[in-house]
Design an enzyme around this catalytic site. Structure first.
Site, PDB file in Angstrom:
ATOM      1  CE1 TYR A  29      -3.741   2.533   0.792  1.00 38.46           C
ATOM      2  CE2 TYR A  29      -2.149   3.415   2.193  1.00 38.46           C
ATOM      3  CZ  TYR A  29      -3.348   3.516   1.498  1.00 38.46           C
ATOM      4  OH  TYR A  29      -4.098   4.640   1.678  1.00 38.46           O
ATOM      5  CE  LYS A  33      -2.314   6.931  -0.726  1.00 33.47           C
ATOM      6  NZ  LYS A  33      -3.355   7.579  -1.526  1.00 33.47           N
ATOM      7  N   PRO A  56      -2.000  12.688   3.606  1.00 36.61           N
ATOM      8  CG  PRO A  56      -4.092  11.233   3.278  1.00 36.61           C
ATOM      9  CD  PRO A  56      -2.815  11.893   2.532  1.00 36.61           C
ATOM     10  CB  SER A  57      -1.211  10.912   9.249  1.00 32.07           C
ATOM     11  OG  SER A  57      -2.026  11.383   9.704  1.00 32.07           O
ATOM     12  CG  MET A  58      -4.192   5.427  10.220  1.00 31.83           C
ATOM     13  SD  MET A  58      -4.169   3.632  10.661  1.00 31.83           S
ATOM     14  CE  MET A  58      -2.280   3.315  10.409  1.00 31.83           C
ATOM     15  CB  THR A  59      -7.410   8.870   6.640  1.00 28.61           C
ATOM     16  OG1 THR A  59      -6.405   9.315   6.178  1.00 28.61           O
ATOM     17  CG2 THR A  59      -8.560   9.482   6.732  1.00 28.61           C
ATOM     18  CB  SER A  71      -7.604   3.720   8.396  1.00 30.51           C
ATOM     19  OG  SER A  71      -6.617   4.337   7.656  1.00 30.51           O
TER      20      SER A  71
END
Length: 158
Positions: A29, A33, A56-59, A71
């Site tokens: 993943y 990205k 974005p960080s972990m959404t 997530s």
């Protein structure tokens, strides 16, 4: 995701994950990205376009779909106790609504270009699990977050 970066390093828009590390640890993943962002940046450059990227960080947050995404499955493993331990690690989290707002802000500002990190909070996994426990006391949250994988080492700093 860079094992060569100092744990005390402050991350900013110039920081990238280590592609080979992500590939070798099976984090496809993350690889995908990175490849998408690199390709978009190269294509924009070839065409003389300015590119703005929201990273974005972990959404987390309300989902539109019925099935769990990466997530939410991350959280579900801890909520259900399926993951019996947690790492001595920190992670960055953001709300999906903030990610949407960040995209709108970038779109509305024609001078926006480059990378923009979208991070709401950086938490040690123990603190994250404590928050989950406070929000959802009815769940067996990873044996009530007592089993750290790196017991004996100093707690990783956000």
């Amino acid at each position: 995701m860079d094992p060569n970066r100092s744990p005390d390093a402050v991350l900013n828009e110039t920081c990238w994950s280590d592609y080979e590390y992500c590939k070798n640890t099976g984090n496809l993943y993350c690889c995908a990205k990175m490849m998408a962002e690199i390709t978009a940046t190269e294509e924009a450059s070839k065409r003389g376009l300015e590119l703005a990227v929201v990273v974005p960080s972990m959404t987390m947050g309300p989902m539109l779909q019925q099935s769990l995404n990466f997530s939410s499955s991350h959280v579900a493993r801890y909520l259900t106790g399926v993951k019996p331990t947690y790492p001595n690690a920190v992670a960055a989290y953001t709300d999906v609504r903030d990610v949407a707002r960040a995209h709108v802000l970038v779109y509305e500002h024609p001078d926006a270009r480059g990378r923009y990190l979208c991070i709401g909070a950086v938490l040690h996994r123990a603190h994250f699990l404590q928050l989950l426990g406070d929000l959802f006391p009815q769940y067996n949250i990873t044996a009530k977050y007592v089993e750290c994988e790196d017991d004996g080492k100093p707690m990783a700093k956000p």
